[in-house]
Design a protein around this motif. Sequence first.
Motif, PDB file in Angstrom:
ATOM      1  N   LEU A  22       0.837  -1.202   0.000  1.00 36.92           N
ATOM      2  CA  LEU A  22       0.000   0.000   0.000  1.00 36.92           C
ATOM      3  C   LEU A  22       0.873   1.253   0.000  1.00 36.92           C
ATOM      4  CD1 LEU A  22      -3.046   0.325  -0.034  1.00 36.92           C
ATOM      5  CD2 LEU A  22      -3.006   0.586   2.434  1.00 36.92           C
ATOM      6  N   GLY A  23       2.004   1.199   0.696  1.00 35.53           N
ATOM      7  CA  GLY A  23       2.941   2.319   0.685  1.00 35.53           C
ATOM      8  C   GLY A  23       3.495   2.569  -0.709  1.00 35.53           C
ATOM      9  N   ILE A  24       3.827   1.492  -1.426  1.00 40.78           N
ATOM     10  CA  ILE A  24       4.320   1.640  -2.803  1.00 40.78           C
ATOM     11  C   ILE A  24       3.230   2.238  -3.686  1.00 40.78           C
ATOM     12  CG2 ILE A  24       5.169   0.388  -4.825  1.00 40.78           C
ATOM     13  CD1 ILE A  24       6.304  -1.702  -2.850  1.00 40.78           C
ATOM     14  N   SER A  25       2.000   1.775  -3.473  1.00 36.72           N
ATOM     15  CA  SER A  25       0.873   2.287  -4.258  1.00 36.72           C
ATOM     16  C   SER A  25       0.683   3.785  -4.007  1.00 36.72           C
ATOM     17  CB  SER A  25      -0.396   1.519  -3.881  1.00 36.72           C
ATOM     18  OG  SER A  25      -1.487   1.986  -4.621  1.00 36.72           O
ATOM     19  N   LEU A  26       0.779   4.188  -2.749  1.00 30.20           N
ATOM     20  CA  LEU A  26       0.614   5.609  -2.415  1.00 30.20           C
ATOM     21  C   LEU A  26       1.755   6.429  -3.006  1.00 30.20           C
ATOM     22  CD1 LEU A  26      -1.109   7.639  -0.841  1.00 30.20           C
ATOM     23  CD2 LEU A  26       0.339   7.246   1.132  1.00 30.20           C
ATOM     24  N   LEU A  27       2.980   5.894  -2.944  1.00 31.20           N
ATOM     25  CA  LEU A  27       4.137   6.610  -3.485  1.00 31.20           C
ATOM     26  C   LEU A  27       3.990   6.829  -4.992  1.00 31.20           C
ATOM     27  CD1 LEU A  27       7.027   7.761  -3.168  1.00 31.20           C
ATOM     28  CD2 LEU A  27       7.876   5.454  -3.586  1.00 31.20           C
ATOM     29  N   TYR A 132      -5.747   8.660   0.748  1.00 32.30           N
ATOM     30  CA  TYR A 132      -4.832   9.263   1.726  1.00 32.30           C
ATOM     31  C   TYR A 132      -5.330   8.977   3.141  1.00 32.30           C
ATOM     32  CZ  TYR A 132      -2.828  12.002  -2.102  1.00 32.30           C
ATOM     33  OH  TYR A 132      -2.221  12.389  -3.265  1.00 32.30           O
ATOM     34  N   VAL A 133      -6.647   9.182   3.337  1.00 34.76           N
ATOM     35  CA  VAL A 133      -7.257   8.929   4.653  1.00 34.76           C
ATOM     36  C   VAL A 133      -7.119   7.449   5.002  1.00 34.76           C
ATOM     37  CG1 VAL A 133      -9.386   9.089   5.990  1.00 34.76           C
ATOM     38  CG2 VAL A 133      -8.883  10.804   4.250  1.00 34.76           C
ATOM     39  N   ALA A 134      -7.390   6.595   4.008  1.00 39.13           N
ATOM     40  CA  ALA A 134      -7.328   5.149   4.258  1.00 39.13           C
ATOM     41  C   ALA A 134      -5.926   4.729   4.677  1.00 39.13           C
ATOM     42  CB  ALA A 134      -7.771   4.391   3.014  1.00 39.13           C
ATOM     43  N   CYS A 135      -4.913   5.266   4.002  1.00 41.31           N
ATOM     44  CA  CYS A 135      -3.531   4.896   4.343  1.00 41.31           C
ATOM     45  C   CYS A 135      -3.166   5.383   5.745  1.00 41.31           C
ATOM     46  CB  CYS A 135      -2.553   5.466   3.322  1.00 41.31           C
ATOM     47  SG  CYS A 135      -2.569   4.558   1.779  1.00 41.31           S
ATOM     48  N   ALA A 136      -3.646   6.581   6.099  1.00 40.77           N
ATOM     49  CA  ALA A 136      -3.386   7.079   7.457  1.00 40.77           C
ATOM     50  C   ALA A 136      -4.068   6.176   8.488  1.00 40.77           C
ATOM     51  CB  ALA A 136      -3.892   8.511   7.579  1.00 40.77           C
ATOM     52  N   TRP A 159       7.893   3.721  10.539  1.00 36.66           N
ATOM     53  CA  TRP A 159       7.814   5.151  10.828  1.00 36.66           C
ATOM     54  C   TRP A 159       8.564   5.953   9.763  1.00 36.66           C
ATOM     55  CZ3 TRP A 159       4.911   8.093  13.861  1.00 36.66           C
ATOM     56  CH2 TRP A 159       4.247   7.487  14.935  1.00 36.66           C
ATOM     57  N   SER A 160       9.720   5.441   9.301  1.00 39.54           N
ATOM     58  CA  SER A 160      10.474   6.150   8.255  1.00 39.54           C
ATOM     59  C   SER A 160       9.656   6.236   6.972  1.00 39.54           C
ATOM     60  CB  SER A 160      11.794   5.434   7.966  1.00 39.54           C
ATOM     61  OG  SER A 160      12.519   5.247   9.142  1.00 39.54           O
ATOM     62  N   ALA A 161       9.092   5.104   6.563  1.00 40.50           N
ATOM     63  CA  ALA A 161       8.286   5.096   5.337  1.00 40.50           C
ATOM     64  C   ALA A 161       7.082   6.018   5.485  1.00 40.50           C
ATOM     65  CB  ALA A 161       7.834   3.668   5.026  1.00 40.50           C
ATOM     66  N   ALA A 162       6.446   5.981   6.652  1.00 38.11           N
ATOM     67  CA  ALA A 162       5.272   6.839   6.870  1.00 38.11           C
ATOM     68  C   ALA A 162       5.665   8.312   6.831  1.00 38.11           C
ATOM     69  CB  ALA A 162       4.622   6.496   8.206  1.00 38.11           C
ATOM     70  N   ALA A 163       6.840   8.639   7.379  1.00 38.63           N
ATOM     71  CA  ALA A 163       7.283  10.041   7.377  1.00 38.63           C
ATOM     72  C   ALA A 163       7.520  10.525   5.953  1.00 38.63           C
ATOM     73  CB  ALA A 163       8.555  10.176   8.217  1.00 38.63           C
ATOM     74  N   VAL A 164       8.166   9.683   5.130  1.00 42.02           N
ATOM     75  CA  VAL A 164       8.413  10.065   3.730  1.00 42.02           C
ATOM     76  C   VAL A 164       7.084  10.303   3.008  1.00 42.02           C
ATOM     77  CG1 VAL A 164       9.279   9.212   1.521  1.00 42.02           C
ATOM     78  CG2 VAL A 164      10.647   8.920   3.584  1.00 42.02           C
ATOM     79  N   LEU A 165       6.149   9.374   3.195  1.00 44.15           N
ATOM     80  CA  LEU A 165       4.860   9.499   2.517  1.00 44.15           C
ATOM     81  C   LEU A 165       4.095  10.723   3.023  1.00 44.15           C
ATOM     82  CD1 LEU A 165       3.803   5.751   2.394  1.00 44.15           C
ATOM     83  CD2 LEU A 165       4.539   7.186   0.482  1.00 44.15           C
ATOM     84  N   LEU A 170       1.994  16.089   2.039  1.00 44.65           N
ATOM     85  CA  LEU A 170       1.861  17.502   2.382  1.00 44.65           C
ATOM     86  C   LEU A 170       2.357  18.386   1.235  1.00 44.65           C
ATOM     87  CD1 LEU A 170       2.988  17.483   6.138  1.00 44.65           C
ATOM     88  CD2 LEU A 170       0.671  17.693   5.221  1.00 44.65           C
ATOM     89  N   ALA A 171       3.450  17.955   0.578  1.00 36.68           N
ATOM     90  CA  ALA A 171       3.954  18.712  -0.574  1.00 36.68           C
ATOM     91  C   ALA A 171       2.933  18.709  -1.703  1.00 36.68           C
ATOM     92  CB  ALA A 171       5.273  18.106  -1.056  1.00 36.68           C
ATOM     93  N   ARG A 172       2.285  17.581  -1.869  1.00 32.05           N
ATOM     94  CA  ARG A 172       1.249  17.471  -2.915  1.00 32.05           C
ATOM     95  C   ARG A 172       0.088  18.425  -2.625  1.00 32.05           C
ATOM     96  NH1 ARG A 172      -2.139  17.577  -6.070  1.00 32.05           N
ATOM     97  NH2 ARG A 172      -3.516  15.997  -6.882  1.00 32.05           N
ATOM     98  N   VAL A 173      -0.282  18.511  -1.352  1.00 31.32           N
ATOM     99  CA  VAL A 173      -1.383  19.396  -0.962  1.00 31.32           C
ATOM    100  C   VAL A 173      -0.949  20.857  -1.095  1.00 31.32           C
ATOM    101  CG1 VAL A 173      -2.813  20.147   0.971  1.00 31.32           C
ATOM    102  CG2 VAL A 173      -2.465  17.712   0.563  1.00 31.32           C
ATOM    103  N   ALA A 174       0.287  21.157  -0.691  1.00 30.95           N
ATOM    104  CA  ALA A 174       0.738  22.549  -0.668  1.00 30.95           C
ATOM    105  C   ALA A 174       1.029  23.087  -2.056  1.00 30.95           C
ATOM    106  CB  ALA A 174       1.976  22.662   0.215  1.00 30.95           C
ATOM    107  N   TRP A 175       1.686  22.301  -2.893  1.00 30.19           N
ATOM    108  CA  TRP A 175       2.133  22.808  -4.184  1.00 30.19           C
ATOM    109  C   TRP A 175       1.319  22.282  -5.348  1.00 30.19           C
ATOM    110  CZ3 TRP A 175       6.598  21.506  -0.957  1.00 30.19           C
ATOM    111  CH2 TRP A 175       7.142  22.642  -0.371  1.00 30.19           C
ATOM    112  N   GLY A 176       0.455  21.332  -5.089  1.00 32.28           N
ATOM    113  CA  GLY A 176      -0.414  20.845  -6.151  1.00 32.28           C
ATOM    114  C   GLY A 176       0.340  20.099  -7.223  1.00 32.28           C
TER     115      GLY A 176
END
Lengths: 220, 70
Positions: A22-27, A132-136, A159-165, A170-176
């Motif tokens: 799921l992390g790979i899918s989100l990435l 995004y909500v589901a992964c969280a 935790w490392s993978a979650a922090a990267v994601l 957040l970058a996706r939300v901020a910069w579109g």
Amino acid sequence: MNIDTFMWILARVSGLGATAALGISLLTGLALRSAVLDWLATNRAVRATHEFTALLWIPLGLFHVVFLLLDSNVRNMLRPVDFVVPFQAGFGALPLGLGTLSLDLIVVVAVTGWLRRRIHAAAWRWIHRLSYVACALVFLHALLGGSDFSSPQVSAITWSAAAVLLVLSLARVAWGRLSAGDSRELRQEPEPAGRAPAPRRDGGAPPRGDYTARASERRR
Amino acid sequence: MRGVPAWALKGGAVCLTVLATWASAGYIGGHVKDRSAPLRPSLHPETGQVTLGPAVRTTTSAPVTESNIS
């Protein structure tokens, strides 16, 4: 080792495997809009990989549920309906409910993903953002209820993978959106002559954070 | 730059997932019963004894079952 212990182990293994997939899918999904994997492959290849990862996390997630149902210790504490309706379990209601809720959301995202051509583009986009909500929720489910998240080895990786994601989200939300023209600009490559940015299919305004539009404004 | 083809990216995703699952199996195989698992049945933190309510009587018979840390 009895059969229940074996099922318990398989449920934990498939749960961690599903989380990784799921992390790979989100990435890869984030990379489609943020161009974070632009250095590695084209958007077409990343999109194909993003769609392909459903073949990895869906079976592993289903195995996680099925192996838990096959464990008689779990069956004694939970009813089958607890795997569908969240926060009704008499045991570990919050962590298990978060897992159930994430499962429900993921099913909605996966089904609407396959029906994408039959759904209005804007509606599909908002439903797909539920991933995004589901992964969280999956992470919180694993954190609060996972038998292995208390170990330093497992939690360091997760935790490392979650922090990267989280940072990428957040970058996706901020910069579109980072368009193809923008990534060329970042690599300082010239734009192809006479090629305008592709218009949006739904005919809406240019997306927030469209760097190509900003670059045009700067050139004026 | 053409970049990595889609089949290679898919192969990488499969390899990463298999590697994570295999590593998880290795770790869990060595830590079947985790004392700090959050959903384990409540046990006395030092003695490892089940905390019994006043209505439950104890026995000297040998245990016929096991908890996740017994």
